[in-house]
Design an enzyme around this catalytic site. Structure first.
Site, PDB file in Angstrom:
ATOM      1  CG  ASN A  10     -60.421  -5.055 -79.187  1.00 59.59           C
ATOM      2  OD1 ASN A  10     -59.284  -4.626 -79.329  1.00 59.59           O
ATOM      3  ND2 ASN A  10     -60.782  -5.786 -78.146  1.00 59.59           N
ATOM      4  CG  ASN A  42     -67.574  -2.237 -75.976  1.00 57.39           C
ATOM      5  OD1 ASN A  42     -67.676  -1.776 -77.102  1.00 57.39           O
ATOM      6  ND2 ASN A  42     -67.314  -3.509 -75.739  1.00 57.39           N
ATOM      7  CB  ALA A 248     -70.735  -4.788 -74.679  1.00 60.11           C
ATOM      8  CB  ALA A 249     -73.745  -7.602 -70.363  1.00 60.17           C
ATOM      9  N   GLY A 250     -70.982  -6.452 -69.359  1.00 56.32           N
ATOM     10  CA  GLY A 250     -70.092  -6.034 -68.273  1.00 56.32           C
ATOM     11  C   GLY A 250     -69.618  -4.597 -68.469  1.00 56.32           C
ATOM     12  CG  ASP A 251     -67.372  -3.618 -71.781  1.00 54.00           C
ATOM     13  OD1 ASP A 251     -66.522  -3.821 -70.893  1.00 54.00           O
ATOM     14  OD2 ASP A 251     -67.299  -4.137 -72.908  1.00 54.00           O
ATOM     15  NE  ARG A 284     -81.267  -2.101 -76.820  1.00 52.84           N
ATOM     16  CZ  ARG A 284     -81.203  -0.871 -76.346  1.00 52.84           C
ATOM     17  NH1 ARG A 284     -80.051  -0.240 -76.275  1.00 52.84           N
ATOM     18  NH2 ARG A 284     -82.285  -0.265 -75.942  1.00 52.84           N
TER      19      ARG A 284
HETATM   20  O1  RIB Z   1     -66.382  -6.680 -73.224  1.00 54.23           O
HETATM   21  C1  RIB Z   1     -66.703  -6.967 -74.558  1.00 54.23           C
HETATM   22  C2  RIB Z   1     -65.515  -6.714 -75.449  1.00 54.23           C
HETATM   23  O2  RIB Z   1     -64.496  -7.629 -75.137  1.00 54.23           O
HETATM   24  C3  RIB Z   1     -65.792  -6.914 -76.917  1.00 54.23           C
HETATM   25  O3  RIB Z   1     -66.292  -5.753 -77.521  1.00 54.23           O
HETATM   26  C4  RIB Z   1     -64.454  -7.368 -77.453  1.00 54.23           C
HETATM   27  O4  RIB Z   1     -63.800  -6.400 -78.203  1.00 54.23           O
HETATM   28  C5  RIB Z   1     -63.639  -7.763 -76.239  1.00 54.23           C
HETATM   29  O5  RIB Z   1     -62.637  -6.909 -76.041  1.00 54.23           O
END
Ligand code: RIB
Length: 311
Positions: A10, A42, A248-251, A284
């Site tokens: 995304n 991510n 994106a912390a979870g990613d 960040r």
């Molecule tokens: O996990 C974060 C992501 O969730 C964002 O980058 C956004 O694109 C959503 O998909």
């Protein structure tokens, strides 16, 4: 160590706001930026920065956002040759509001992510069979994920499924998922919709474990992470960093968990490493832009007191 990621790409349109609005309310923005994102993208970038050889699978539109996303992923060392650019379809877009303590609200338009289908899944299966860990999330349709989980060999690769955004998981053969990693809100949705407070965590965790998933890791933001096992729940406290943007912390957590498991570490060590990667990410701004390298996570683990802490 080889990792494959199948998931979303995304473009994130991000507005910082004085506080998150209630439904029907307008609040002033204090900043606006555009960042590469998408949970699949991510996680792929995070795993590459943490030292893995990563191949990303998914679909974008044949447009400017799609091109930019692929360039950024390639720049981070991700092999994007399996990502398809579809004519006549837009690249996925996420609208994100970020509040003063880094908390967020996200809506996304899947676009080409929604066109990841069983035919594509069937075609990429041979590559997925070759890797040590496969990372999945739910910003793509469930049928291709179900097909992949059914057709993978029983024990390799290790599968880490991030049930985000949460939805009914019954179409998926969860017994083929090695690690399911909901956050607390997702855990609540997956176990009937009631809020999951501290006391409810054990019950909700046991309920989800009974679906057959092999290991359950609950991401609980400021409370850290929990490993739910049949005998109970173990807590891994969070680092007390000052959050500016939790996107994106979870990613980062999932990618770090995968890298650590792929290196042969056990779940306890892997969750500790994942907590540190997630902690650095929230200090960040942005999604892909906020993901730490392996050297940064190692430095943080050695000298956490050098980083600004929250009260
Ligand atoms: O996990 C974060 C992501 O969730 C964002 O980058 C956004 O694109 C959503 O998909």
């Amino acid at each position: 160590m080889k990792i494959a990621v199948l998931g979303s790409l995304n473009m994130d349109l991000v507005m910082e706001v004085e506080r998150l609005p209630r439904p029907g309310e307008t609040v002033p923005g204090t900043g606006f930026s555009r960042y590469p994102g998408g949970k699949g993208n991510n996680q792929a970038i995070a795993a590459a920065r943490l030292g893995a050889e990563v191949r990303l699978f998914g679909r974008v539109g044949r447009d400017r956002y799609g091109e930019e996303l692929l360039q950024v992923a390639q720049g981070a060392g991700v092999d994007t040759s399996g990502v398809e650019a579809l004519a006549g379809e837009a690249t996925g877009v996420a609208l994100i509001l970020v509040g003063p303590e880094g908390q967020n609200m996200i809506g996304y338009a899947p676009g080409a992510n929604g066109r990841v289908d069983e035919e594509y899944a069937q075609r990429i299966l041979p590559w997925l069979r070759e890797v040590d860990v496969l990372l999945l999330q739910l910003e793509v349709p469930l049928p291709p994920l179900a097909l992949i989980l059914r057709r993978l060999p029983p024990d390799r690769p290790l599968v880490v499924l991030d049930p985000a955004p949460a939805r009914d998981l019954s179409p998926l053969p969860l017994a083929r998922v090695d690690y399911l990693t909901p956050n607390r809100e997702e855990l609540a949705i997956l176990t009937g919709g009631r809020a999951v407070d501290q006391g409810e965590l054990v019950r909700a965790g046991q309920e989800l474990l009974s679906t057959g998933v092999r290991n359950l890791v609950i991401k609980a933001d400021r409370d850290g992470a929990y490993l739910a096992e049949s005998g109970g729940v173990t807590r891994f406290p969070a680092y007390r960093v000052q959050a500016v943007d939790t996107t994106a912390a979870g990613d980062a957590f999932n990618a770090a968990l995968a890298v650590s498991l792929a290196e042969g570490k056990g779940p306890y060590e892997a969750i500790g490493f994942a907590n540190a990667a997630a902690a650095l990410t929230v200090t960040r701004k942005g999604a892909a832009s906020s993901l730490p390298t392996k050297a940064e996570v190692q430095d943080f683990l050695r000298h956490p007191y050098r980083y600004p802490t929250r009260d």
